[in-house]
Write a protein that holds these residues in place. Structure first.
Motif, PDB file in Angstrom:
ATOM      1  N   LEU A 152     -18.841 -16.728   5.220  1.00 49.55           N
ATOM      2  CA  LEU A 152     -17.860 -16.218   4.250  1.00 49.55           C
ATOM      3  C   LEU A 152     -18.579 -15.421   3.171  1.00 49.55           C
ATOM      4  CD1 LEU A 152     -15.531 -19.251   3.428  1.00 49.55           C
ATOM      5  CD2 LEU A 152     -14.799 -17.072   4.357  1.00 49.55           C
ATOM      6  N   GLU A 153     -18.020 -14.285   2.838  1.00 48.83           N
ATOM      7  CA  GLU A 153     -18.464 -13.532   1.674  1.00 48.83           C
ATOM      8  C   GLU A 153     -17.269 -12.726   1.174  1.00 48.83           C
ATOM      9  OE1 GLU A 153     -21.775 -11.091   2.811  1.00 48.83           O
ATOM     10  OE2 GLU A 153     -20.561  -9.761   4.017  1.00 48.83           O
ATOM     11  N   HIS A 154     -17.462 -11.957   0.157  1.00 47.08           N
ATOM     12  CA  HIS A 154     -16.354 -11.147  -0.362  1.00 47.08           C
ATOM     13  C   HIS A 154     -16.751  -9.680  -0.355  1.00 47.08           C
ATOM     14  CE1 HIS A 154     -18.307 -10.441  -4.243  1.00 47.08           C
ATOM     15  NE2 HIS A 154     -18.749 -11.675  -4.121  1.00 47.08           N
ATOM     16  N   LYS A 155     -15.740  -8.842  -0.280  1.00 43.26           N
ATOM     17  CA  LYS A 155     -15.925  -7.389  -0.339  1.00 43.26           C
ATOM     18  C   LYS A 155     -14.873  -6.837  -1.269  1.00 43.26           C
ATOM     19  CE  LYS A 155     -19.134  -6.990   2.831  1.00 43.26           C
ATOM     20  NZ  LYS A 155     -20.453  -6.622   2.609  1.00 43.26           N
ATOM     21  N   PRO A 156     -15.114  -5.857  -2.046  1.00 43.40           N
ATOM     22  CA  PRO A 156     -16.396  -5.240  -2.317  1.00 43.40           C
ATOM     23  C   PRO A 156     -17.252  -6.129  -3.212  1.00 43.40           C
ATOM     24  CG  PRO A 156     -14.738  -4.302  -3.758  1.00 43.40           C
ATOM     25  CD  PRO A 156     -14.032  -5.265  -2.844  1.00 43.40           C
ATOM     26  N   PRO A 157     -18.528  -5.779  -3.374  1.00 43.12           N
ATOM     27  CA  PRO A 157     -19.383  -6.553  -4.282  1.00 43.12           C
ATOM     28  C   PRO A 157     -18.885  -6.448  -5.726  1.00 43.12           C
ATOM     29  CG  PRO A 157     -20.675  -4.963  -2.998  1.00 43.12           C
ATOM     30  CD  PRO A 157     -19.238  -4.690  -2.726  1.00 43.12           C
TER      31      PRO A 157
END
Length: 181
Positions: free
Chosen positions: A128-133
């Protein structure tokens, strides 16, 4: 002659100590004033951009952790298999729709990006990560430095902060460290 020299030394000691003490006190006061002004400028240079990023992380990371918990519940109920997308988690494993944008305190939005792990994936695999930074900028010695922060959740549940620092020439420096808040 010797008595007179000692008399001058003894009577001069008090004035030497007094002048020396006042001089040291003056230097200490000047040092404290300089530290206060330098501290304020350092807070403006480093503190404010970092404070903005941390306040945004306090919005994003709890949603990521809730998504991770829902993924773990799904995997436990499905013989260790993870869903193909976050949509499969709603409503049984997560009350909120994890595909909706996360609104940050400045009005911007980020979205969770889910990367289903392969069977037997390493515990440090980012799922899991998010976009945009999350972007921030600071000015150091008259040059603007751009920073991008991404919060990543690994298969083992640990959260990491990936920081990309971009100098005025466009060179990138990437750092990754565990996020413990």
């Amino acid at each position: 002659m010797r008595k007179q020299l000692c008399y001058n030394c003894a009577s001069g000691r008090a004035s030497c100590w007094l002048i020396g003490g006042l001089g040291c006190l003056g230097v200490a006061v000047i040092a404290i004033i300089a530290m206060v002004f330098l501290g304020r400028s350092l807070v403006n240079i480093f503190g404010r951009p970092i404070e903005e990023v941390v306040s945004k992380a306090q919005v994003v990371v709890p949603v990521q952790r809730a998504a991770y918990d829902a993924l773990q519940r799904y995997a436990a109920a499905n013989n260790g298999k993870y869903p193909k997308s976050l949509k499969e988690l709603t409503p049984k494993y997560s009350a909120e729709d994890l595909t909706r944008p996360i609104k940050l305190n400045d009005g911007s939005e980020v979205r969770l990006v889910y990367k289903p792990p392969q069977q037997g994936a390493a515990p440090d695999t980012v799922i899991l990560e998010h976009k945009p930074p999350i972007k921030s900028q600071m000015e150091l010695f008259g040059q603007k430095i751009d920073m991008e922060f991404t919060y990543q959740v690994q298969l083992n549940g640990e959260v990491y902060q990936q920081q990309v620092i971009i100098d005025p020439e466009g060179s990138k420096q990437i750092q990754r460290q565990r996020f413990r808040r």
